[in-house]
Design a protein around this motif. Structure first.
Motif, mmCIF file in Angstrom:
data_model
loop_
_atom_site.group_PDB
_atom_site.id
_atom_site.type_symbol
_atom_site.label_atom_id
_atom_site.label_comp_id
_atom_site.label_asym_id
_atom_site.label_seq_id
_atom_site.Cartn_x
_atom_site.Cartn_y
_atom_site.Cartn_z
ATOM 1 N N SER A 32 0.890 -1.255 -0.100
ATOM 2 C CA SER A 32 -0.081 -0.041 -0.030
ATOM 3 C C SER A 32 0.855 1.219 -0.010
ATOM 4 O O SER A 32 0.660 2.255 -0.735
ATOM 5 C CB SER A 32 -0.962 0.097 1.181
ATOM 6 O OG SER A 32 -1.747 -0.887 1.143
ATOM 7 N N ALA A 33 1.914 1.189 0.763
ATOM 8 C CA ALA A 33 2.784 2.464 0.742
ATOM 9 C C ALA A 33 3.525 2.648 -0.433
ATOM 10 O O ALA A 33 3.800 3.919 -0.761
ATOM 11 C CB ALA A 33 3.765 2.334 1.915
ATOM 12 N N ARG A 38 3.961 5.651 -5.356
ATOM 13 C CA ARG A 38 3.860 5.506 -6.966
ATOM 14 C C ARG A 38 2.605 6.614 -7.393
ATOM 15 O O ARG A 38 3.022 7.356 -8.389
ATOM 16 C CB ARG A 38 3.469 4.153 -7.494
ATOM 17 C CG ARG A 38 4.970 3.387 -7.792
ATOM 18 C CD ARG A 38 4.477 1.963 -8.761
ATOM 19 N NE ARG A 38 2.948 1.720 -8.757
ATOM 20 C CZ ARG A 38 2.632 0.303 -8.070
ATOM 21 N NH1 ARG A 38 3.579 -0.280 -7.407
ATOM 22 N NH2 ARG A 38 1.227 0.182 -8.032
ATOM 23 N N LEU A 39 1.899 6.451 -6.704
ATOM 24 C CA LEU A 39 0.465 7.240 -7.168
ATOM 25 C C LEU A 39 1.157 8.857 -6.901
ATOM 26 O O LEU A 39 0.870 9.734 -7.656
ATOM 27 C CB LEU A 39 -0.797 7.061 -6.337
ATOM 28 C CG LEU A 39 -1.459 5.677 -6.660
ATOM 29 C CD1 LEU A 39 -2.789 5.409 -5.897
ATOM 30 C CD2 LEU A 39 -1.731 5.810 -8.243
ATOM 31 N N ARG A 40 1.809 9.182 -5.790
ATOM 32 C CA ARG A 40 2.249 10.432 -5.556
ATOM 33 C C ARG A 40 2.939 10.876 -6.705
ATOM 34 O O ARG A 40 2.966 12.062 -7.052
ATOM 35 C CB ARG A 40 2.899 10.532 -4.173
ATOM 36 C CG ARG A 40 1.770 10.932 -3.200
ATOM 37 C CD ARG A 40 2.485 11.114 -1.703
ATOM 38 N NE ARG A 40 1.722 11.124 -0.823
ATOM 39 C CZ ARG A 40 1.726 10.646 0.412
ATOM 40 N NH1 ARG A 40 2.737 9.711 0.707
ATOM 41 N NH2 ARG A 40 0.763 10.711 1.332
ATOM 42 N N ARG A 41 4.241 10.092 -6.966
ATOM 43 C CA ARG A 41 5.065 10.476 -8.143
ATOM 44 C C ARG A 41 4.583 10.646 -9.567
ATOM 45 O O ARG A 41 4.663 11.626 -10.150
ATOM 46 C CB ARG A 41 6.178 9.399 -8.176
ATOM 47 C CG ARG A 41 7.365 9.166 -7.069
ATOM 48 C CD ARG A 41 8.191 8.413 -7.697
ATOM 49 N NE ARG A 41 7.944 6.946 -8.126
ATOM 50 C CZ ARG A 41 7.903 6.047 -6.852
ATOM 51 N NH1 ARG A 41 8.227 6.369 -5.569
ATOM 52 N NH2 ARG A 41 7.535 4.911 -7.312
ATOM 53 N N SER A 42 3.452 9.857 -9.881
ATOM 54 C CA SER A 42 2.456 9.975 -10.854
ATOM 55 C C SER A 42 1.813 11.201 -11.007
ATOM 56 O O SER A 42 1.688 12.028 -11.850
ATOM 57 C CB SER A 42 1.642 8.603 -11.078
ATOM 58 O OG SER A 42 0.812 9.011 -12.259
ATOM 59 N N SER A 43 1.406 11.546 -9.709
ATOM 60 C CA SER A 43 0.290 12.744 -9.578
ATOM 61 C C SER A 43 1.427 14.067 -9.846
ATOM 62 O O SER A 43 1.243 15.140 -10.545
ATOM 63 C CB SER A 43 -0.145 12.820 -8.058
ATOM 64 O OG SER A 43 -0.992 14.135 -7.951
ATOM 65 N N GLU A 44 2.619 13.950 -9.237
ATOM 66 C CA GLU A 44 3.719 15.005 -9.303
ATOM 67 C C GLU A 44 4.042 15.309 -10.718
ATOM 68 O O GLU A 44 4.353 16.337 -11.323
ATOM 69 C CB GLU A 44 4.822 14.782 -8.263
ATOM 70 C CG GLU A 44 4.483 14.896 -6.990
ATOM 71 C CD GLU A 44 5.759 14.598 -6.090
ATOM 72 O OE1 GLU A 44 6.625 13.850 -6.393
ATOM 73 O OE2 GLU A 44 5.630 14.553 -4.725
#
Length: 158
Positions: A32-33, A38-44
């Motif tokens: 989950s972490a 990955r989702l944060r990097r993708s969002s950034e």
């Protein structure tokens, strides 16, 4: 990859986990972490791409605005030049009409002057012939009076 209570089965909710379940729960927490990271990097990355796209859009709009201003300025300059050319054309047409009128007048005067010259040349020739005739007649006493007559006619024709 999302973790949910349904992974545990219908009769054992996550809150009833035992010590035996800890390695599996730690693995799920790590997954989950990692997914969140990955989702944060993708969002950034997406936000960075969106920011770059917005900057490009602003630059393009500025450049377009500059080009549009240039086009408008060129259009105004060409319109002014066209109006000036139209004015010049009208003036040239007016001058041409005046010159045509003057040419017609001068042609008429030239023709009239040529006619007068021809008549004058004919009168001079007639008077010269008459003078020669008077001078060639020997001994006529009227010759002297005739010569005065020719001279008076010559003066009258001038």
């Amino acid at each position: 990859e999302w973790l949910s209570d349904s992974d545990e089965g219908p009769s054992s909710p996550l809150s009833q986990a035992t010590v035996d379940d800890l390695p599996r729960l730690r693995q799920r927490a790590a997954a989950s972490a990692a997914l969140v990271a990955r989702l944060r990097r993708s969002s950034e990355d997406l936000q960075g791409a969106l920011d770059r796209s917005e900057r490009k859009k602003v630059e393009c709009l500025k450049e377009f605005g500059g080009h549009w201003s240039d086009v408008e300025q060129t259009k105004q300059q060409l319109t002014a030049r066209l109006e000036a050319a139209d004015n010049d054309l009208r003036q040239l047409q007016c001058l041409s009409m005046q010159q045509d009128t003057e040419h017609e007048g001068l042609s008429a005067r030239l023709e009239e002057n040529e006619q007068h010259k021809t008549e004058f040349d004919q009168r001079i020739q007639m008077l010269m012939d008459h003078l020669v005739a008077l001078l060639s007649s020997p001994g006529d006493s009227d010759a002297h009076g005739g010569m005065h007559q020719v001279i008076d006619d010559l003066h009258a024709s001038l």
